[in-house]
Design a protein around this motif. Sequence first.
Motif, mmCIF file in Angstrom:
data_model
loop_
_atom_site.group_PDB
_atom_site.id
_atom_site.type_symbol
_atom_site.label_atom_id
_atom_site.label_comp_id
_atom_site.label_asym_id
_atom_site.label_seq_id
_atom_site.Cartn_x
_atom_site.Cartn_y
_atom_site.Cartn_z
ATOM 1 N N ALA A 81 -30.329 -38.941 31.177
ATOM 2 C CA ALA A 81 -29.918 -37.997 30.135
ATOM 3 C C ALA A 81 -31.118 -37.524 29.318
ATOM 4 O O ALA A 81 -31.248 -36.325 29.028
ATOM 5 N N VAL A 82 -32.004 -38.447 28.939
ATOM 6 C CA VAL A 82 -33.194 -38.070 28.174
ATOM 7 C C VAL A 82 -34.079 -37.141 28.993
ATOM 8 O O VAL A 82 -34.585 -36.125 28.495
ATOM 9 N N THR A 83 -34.270 -37.471 30.272
ATOM 10 C CA THR A 83 -35.086 -36.633 31.149
ATOM 11 C C THR A 83 -34.498 -35.240 31.276
ATOM 12 O O THR A 83 -35.224 -34.229 31.228
ATOM 13 N N ASP A 84 -33.185 -35.154 31.435
ATOM 14 C CA ASP A 84 -32.527 -33.842 31.548
ATOM 15 C C ASP A 84 -32.678 -33.027 30.270
ATOM 16 O O ASP A 84 -32.870 -31.803 30.319
ATOM 17 N N LEU A 85 -32.587 -33.690 29.130
ATOM 18 C CA LEU A 85 -32.757 -32.982 27.854
ATOM 19 C C LEU A 85 -34.167 -32.402 27.739
ATOM 20 O O LEU A 85 -34.340 -31.252 27.309
ATOM 21 N N VAL A 86 -35.168 -33.189 28.112
ATOM 22 C CA VAL A 86 -36.556 -32.708 28.032
ATOM 23 C C VAL A 86 -36.780 -31.580 29.028
ATOM 24 O O VAL A 86 -37.410 -30.561 28.704
ATOM 25 N N LEU A 87 -36.261 -31.727 30.254
ATOM 26 C CA LEU A 87 -36.452 -30.702 31.281
ATOM 27 C C LEU A 87 -35.893 -29.358 30.843
ATOM 28 O O LEU A 87 -36.577 -28.331 30.911
ATOM 29 N N SER A 88 -34.629 -29.346 30.430
ATOM 30 C CA SER A 88 -33.998 -28.081 30.068
ATOM 31 C C SER A 88 -34.604 -27.498 28.795
ATOM 32 O O SER A 88 -34.807 -26.275 28.692
ATOM 33 N N THR A 89 -34.961 -28.352 27.829
ATOM 34 C CA THR A 89 -35.515 -27.869 26.569
ATOM 35 C C THR A 89 -36.958 -27.398 26.736
ATOM 36 O O THR A 89 -37.438 -26.575 25.946
ATOM 37 N N SER A 90 -37.656 -27.879 27.746
ATOM 38 C CA SER A 90 -39.052 -27.482 27.939
ATOM 39 C C SER A 90 -39.180 -26.031 28.401
ATOM 40 O O SER A 90 -40.235 -25.420 28.224
ATOM 41 N N ILE A 91 -38.123 -25.465 28.984
ATOM 42 C CA ILE A 91 -38.252 -24.089 29.482
ATOM 43 C C ILE A 91 -37.284 -23.103 28.837
ATOM 44 O O ILE A 91 -37.632 -21.941 28.642
ATOM 45 N N LEU A 92 -36.065 -23.531 28.512
ATOM 46 C CA LEU A 92 -35.046 -22.537 28.171
ATOM 47 C C LEU A 92 -35.264 -21.832 26.832
ATOM 48 O O LEU A 92 -35.034 -20.625 26.753
ATOM 49 N N PRO A 93 -35.697 -22.502 25.761
ATOM 50 C CA PRO A 93 -35.938 -21.748 24.522
ATOM 51 C C PRO A 93 -36.905 -20.588 24.718
ATOM 52 O O PRO A 93 -36.663 -19.482 24.213
ATOM 53 N N LYS A 94 -37.997 -20.816 25.451
ATOM 54 C CA LYS A 94 -38.949 -19.729 25.695
ATOM 55 C C LYS A 94 -38.342 -18.664 26.600
ATOM 56 O O LYS A 94 -38.546 -17.454 26.384
ATOM 57 N N THR A 95 -37.580 -19.095 27.600
ATOM 58 C CA THR A 95 -36.937 -18.129 28.496
ATOM 59 C C THR A 95 -35.977 -17.226 27.728
ATOM 60 O O THR A 95 -35.958 -16.010 27.913
ATOM 61 N N LEU A 96 -35.185 -17.818 26.832
ATOM 62 C CA LEU A 96 -34.243 -17.020 26.042
ATOM 63 C C LEU A 96 -34.970 -16.106 25.066
ATOM 64 O O LEU A 96 -34.496 -14.992 24.786
ATOM 65 N N SER A 97 -36.115 -16.537 24.564
ATOM 66 C CA SER A 97 -36.883 -15.651 23.678
ATOM 67 C C SER A 97 -37.417 -14.444 24.436
ATOM 68 O O SER A 97 -37.549 -13.352 23.869
ATOM 69 N N ILE A 98 -37.714 -14.626 25.727
ATOM 70 C CA ILE A 98 -38.112 -13.486 26.564
ATOM 71 C C ILE A 98 -36.928 -12.557 26.775
ATOM 72 O O ILE A 98 -37.046 -11.328 26.640
ATOM 73 N N PHE A 99 -35.778 -13.114 27.095
ATOM 74 C CA PHE A 99 -34.591 -12.316 27.376
ATOM 75 C C PHE A 99 -34.088 -11.572 26.135
ATOM 76 O O PHE A 99 -33.680 -10.416 26.220
ATOM 77 N N TRP A 100 -34.092 -12.246 24.989
ATOM 78 C CA TRP A 100 -33.465 -11.682 23.784
ATOM 79 C C TRP A 100 -34.418 -10.890 22.903
ATOM 80 O O TRP A 100 -34.040 -9.870 22.336
ATOM 81 N N PHE A 101 -35.648 -11.389 22.760
ATOM 82 C CA PHE A 101 -36.568 -10.791 21.792
ATOM 83 C C PHE A 101 -37.820 -10.191 22.441
ATOM 84 O O PHE A 101 -38.715 -9.738 21.720
ATOM 85 N N ASN A 102 -37.882 -10.221 23.775
ATOM 86 C CA ASN A 102 -39.047 -9.696 24.503
ATOM 87 C C ASN A 102 -40.338 -10.393 24.054
ATOM 88 O O ASN A 102 -41.418 -9.803 24.060
ATOM 89 N N SER A 103 -40.217 -11.670 23.670
ATOM 90 C CA SER A 103 -41.366 -12.461 23.225
ATOM 91 C C SER A 103 -42.012 -13.102 24.449
ATOM 92 O O SER A 103 -41.655 -14.209 24.852
ATOM 93 N N ARG A 104 -42.961 -12.409 25.031
ATOM 94 C CA ARG A 104 -43.523 -12.803 26.322
ATOM 95 C C ARG A 104 -44.809 -13.620 26.210
ATOM 96 O O ARG A 104 -45.201 -14.265 27.166
ATOM 97 N N GLU A 105 -45.483 -13.566 25.104
ATOM 98 C CA GLU A 105 -46.767 -14.257 24.984
ATOM 99 C C GLU A 105 -46.568 -15.768 24.820
ATOM 100 O O GLU A 105 -45.636 -16.220 24.172
ATOM 101 N N ILE A 106 -47.458 -16.517 25.438
ATOM 102 C CA ILE A 106 -47.482 -17.965 25.267
ATOM 103 C C ILE A 106 -48.940 -18.405 25.216
ATOM 104 O O ILE A 106 -49.777 -17.946 26.012
ATOM 105 N N ASP A 107 -49.247 -19.240 24.281
ATOM 106 C CA ASP A 107 -50.614 -19.730 24.111
ATOM 107 C C ASP A 107 -51.069 -20.490 25.354
ATOM 108 O O ASP A 107 -50.270 -21.148 26.029
ATOM 109 N N PHE A 108 -52.368 -20.392 25.652
ATOM 110 C CA PHE A 108 -52.915 -21.048 26.845
ATOM 111 C C PHE A 108 -52.637 -22.546 26.827
ATOM 112 O O PHE A 108 -52.169 -23.119 27.816
#
Length: 359
Positions: free
Chosen positions: A87-114
Amino acid sequence: MQRTPFYLRAGHLLPYSMSDSNTTDFTNPSTFILLGISGLEAAHIWISIPFCTIYVIAILGNFTILFIVKREPSLHYPMYYFLCMLAVTDLVLSTSILPKTLSIFWFNSREIDFGACLTQMYFLHCFLVMESGIFVAMAFDRYVAICYPLRHSTILTNPVVANIGVAVVLRGGMIILPSFFLARQWPYCRTNIIPHTHCEHMAVVNLACADTRVSSFYGLFVLFCGMGLDVIFIAVSYTQILRAVFSLHTKDARLKTFETCGSHLCAILAFYIPALFSFLTYRFGHNVPLHFHILIGNVYLLVPPMINPIIYGVRTKQIRDRLLRLITHKGTTLFAWCSGFQTKFRADLGGDLVLGPLP
C-alpha cells in the motif's frame, strides 16, 4: 527543412530546426518540458477524468488498508505487513507522477526542474523495483501458508518479515542508483523536450548528446536480472501453490483457494505485463505509436495502485469484515449523535422533553 515545435533556451521558448539541434550552445538545461500525451493534446481534459478518478480510488483504498491493519491487532501478521508495504509503495508510485500529470492536463504547466525530474525518475523506478520485490515476498508468504500451514508462524516470524522488508527497500534503492548517477552526468544539448507525462528513464536519457549505451544496457540488466528474476520466483511459488491446491480433498477448499490465488495472479499480471511492454517498446518498439506507448506507461503506474487494495484488501475476508464493522460502528455513532442532538434541540425550544439519548 523539418520543423519541431520549440525548445527552451535561456529560459525562453524558441522555434528551432532539427538540423540546428546538434549545434546549439546550451548544455544541462535547468528545466525540462513535459509534453504530456503527444498527439492527444486536445483530449487532455477528458483523459484527466479517468486518471483523477483512478488516483482518488487508489489513495482512499490504500489509506484504508493502512488504517484498518494499524487499528486491528488481530491483523498483525506477515500477510498484512506485506500488504501494508504494498500500500505504501502504491501510494508513492501514483503520487510521484499523477499530480504533475494533472497539472499538465489542467493548467498546461509543462516545465519541471532538472533536479526534480531526476528525483521523480529515481523514486519512480526505485519503487517499481520495490513493488516487484513485495510481490515476490507476498507470493512466498502464500506458498508457505498453503504448502506448509503448520510451520507458517515459525518460518515467517516478525524479525524475518522485517528483514525481508529491509532487503526489498535496499534492493530497490541500490539497484536504481547507477541509472540515476549516469543520467545526472550526461550532457543534455539536443533538446529539453520530453515527449511524456513524467520523467521516464529512457525518455530522459534519449535527450543526452553522448553515448548512452551504458544506461540502456544497465536498464536491460535491471529489467531482466531484477524484475525478470522476480517473475520467475513468483511463477515457481504459484506453481507449487497450484500443485498443493489440486491435492486438496474437498472441492470447496480447492475452489476457495484457487479463487484467491487467481485474483492475486490477476493483480500481478496487471503490474508486470504493461511494465514489461513499456520498458521493451522504448528500446525496440520503434513502430509503436507514441501516444499509445505513453498511455501504457501511465497504465502500469496508475492501475495497480487502484486494484491492489480491492484484490488484496476488500476481497480478503478479515479486512472486509473489519471495514464493514468500522462503517457500521461509525454509522451507529453518527445516528446516536444526531438523535441526541435532536432531543436536546427540542427540549431547548421549551417543549416537552422527548426521551432519547443525549451526547
